[in-house]
Design a protein around this motif. Structure first.
Motif, PDB file in Angstrom:
ATOM      1  N   UNK A  36       0.842  -1.204   0.000  1.00  9.64           N
ATOM      2  CA  UNK A  36       0.000   0.000   0.000  1.00  9.64           C
ATOM      3  C   UNK A  36       0.871   1.245   0.000  1.00  9.64           C
ATOM      4  N   UNK A  55      -4.837   5.733   6.222  1.00 11.18           N
ATOM      5  CA  UNK A  55      -6.299   5.586   6.214  1.00 11.18           C
ATOM      6  C   UNK A  55      -6.727   4.284   6.882  1.00 11.18           C
ATOM      7  N   UNK A  69       3.932 -14.811  -0.065  1.00  9.78           N
ATOM      8  CA  UNK A  69       2.643 -14.729  -0.761  1.00  9.78           C
ATOM      9  C   UNK A  69       2.835 -14.719  -2.268  1.00  9.78           C
ATOM     10  N   UNK A 115      -0.925 -10.599  -3.657  1.00 11.37           N
ATOM     11  CA  UNK A 115      -0.413  -9.363  -3.061  1.00 11.37           C
ATOM     12  C   UNK A 115      -0.960  -8.139  -3.803  1.00 11.37           C
ATOM     13  N   UNK A 155      -4.378  -6.998  -2.594  1.00 11.49           N
ATOM     14  CA  UNK A 155      -4.597  -6.543  -1.212  1.00 11.49           C
ATOM     15  C   UNK A 155      -5.196  -5.126  -1.145  1.00 11.49           C
ATOM     16  N   UNK A 156      -4.634  -4.139  -1.840  1.00 11.09           N
ATOM     17  CA  UNK A 156      -5.223  -2.792  -1.751  1.00 11.09           C
ATOM     18  C   UNK A 156      -6.685  -2.764  -2.201  1.00 11.09           C
ATOM     19  N   UNK A 198      -8.871  -4.437   0.527  1.00  8.51           N
ATOM     20  CA  UNK A 198      -9.102  -3.536   1.675  1.00  8.51           C
ATOM     21  C   UNK A 198     -10.110  -2.456   1.275  1.00  8.51           C
ATOM     22  N   UNK A 247     -13.580  -2.089   3.449  1.00  8.18           N
ATOM     23  CA  UNK A 247     -13.786  -0.923   4.320  1.00  8.18           C
ATOM     24  C   UNK A 247     -15.208  -0.335   4.251  1.00  8.18           C
ATOM     25  N   UNK A 303     -17.689  -2.785   5.949  1.00  6.60           N
ATOM     26  CA  UNK A 303     -17.544  -2.769   7.417  1.00  6.60           C
ATOM     27  C   UNK A 303     -18.153  -1.482   7.984  1.00  6.60           C
ATOM     28  N   UNK A 337     -12.303   5.913   4.722  1.00  3.04           N
ATOM     29  CA  UNK A 337     -12.658   5.105   3.537  1.00  3.04           C
ATOM     30  C   UNK A 337     -12.483   5.950   2.275  1.00  3.04           C
ATOM     31  N   UNK A 370      -8.858   6.617   1.531  1.00  4.08           N
ATOM     32  CA  UNK A 370      -8.226   5.389   1.035  1.00  4.08           C
ATOM     33  C   UNK A 370      -8.498   5.211  -0.458  1.00  4.08           C
TER      34      UNK A 370
END
Lengths: 177, 77
Positions: A53, A60, B2, B7, B10-11, B14, B18, B21, B72, B75
């Motif tokens: 990231x 964040x 991994x 990998x 992953x971003x 997430x 987010x 959630x 969020x 991000x």
């Protein structure tokens, strides 16, 4: 709160001592303080997560997780407070009512007519309870081994005296006549 | 180690989790608000006190939900 009988008057409404509430929320305070953990390990977190990231995304994500954590604690705090606040002992001129809120959807209400109370016992356990004047109140009622226990009540000695004096003034004259 | 293809995801993962959630937390928060207000009203908490408690609950919670929503947003952008 409770339906009273005709001619029934409330003599005392008392809750558990505030220190009991503090004891209940202490784990929440500790849990809140845990949000400083990511600050201590921020260098390691950034180093590890930067492979996947960018910096803004890491920040964040940390803010998001911390806020979610505090929101859970915030909700639990109000649930614990409600549990504490709705636990109440009511002494009327006819009976003693012990209301105990257990979680959000369980509520125990124990009622003992003053005439059935045979013994009132108080229990002050430990140095903190002695200093801050709180303890447990045991009401022994007639008819077997029924006992009502109210835990962590403030000023138990005063409550005991009040129950005894109300008993004397309200029940004994009726028995004599 | 991994797999590199995982990998890379992953971003995006997430970023996908987010908002879900956040919405879950918002729903939970408002459901608990309804439950609390029901209990306070039903079990004899005085109206001014219940209003003050609910205001504190809502203000604190909405601020936290706002911060969550903001994180969020930052991000994603």
């Amino acid at each position: 709160m409770i339906d009273l009988h005709p001619e029934e008057k409330i003599v005392l409404i008392i809750r558990r001592h505030w220190l009991v509430f503090i004891g209940e929320i202490l784990p929440l305070v500790i849990a809140t303080l845990l949000i400083v953990v990511p600050i201590f390990f921020s260098a390691q977190i950034f180093e590890y997560a930067s492979e996947y990231l960018n910096e803004a995304q890491i920040t964040s994500t940390i803010i998001f997780i911390s806020t979610a954590w505090i929101l859970i604690i915030w909700i639990i705090f109000f649930l614990v407070f409600t549990d504490y606040y709705l636990d109440v002992l009511i002494v009327t001129n006819q009976r003693v009512i012990d209301i105990e809120q257990k979680g959000m959807f369980r509520r125990d209400i124990a009622t003992a007519p003053l005439s059935s109370i045979q013994d009132v016992k108080i229990e002050i356990l430990g140095i903190i309870a002695t200093m801050f004047n709180f303890g447990n109140l045991h009401l022994q009622t007639a008819g077997g081994d029924k006992e009502i226990v109210i835990q962590g009540i403030k000023n138990p000695e005063y409550v005991k005296k009040l129950i005894m004096s109300t008993h004397r003034s309200e029940v004994v004259p009726h028995n004599l006549t | 180690m991994l797999d590199i293809s995982v990998v890379k995801e992953i971003p995006r993962l997430i970023g996908f989790i987010m908002p879900i959630v956040s919405i879950g937390f918002a729903v939970l928060f408002f459901v608990v608000a309804i439950v609390l207000s029901y209990h306070w009203r039903r079990y004899g908490v005085s109206k001014p006190r219940a209003a003050a408690l609910m205001a504190a609950y809502l203000v604190g919670g909405i601020v936290l939900l706002g911060i969550m929503a903001f994180s969020v947003f930052t991000y994603q952008t």
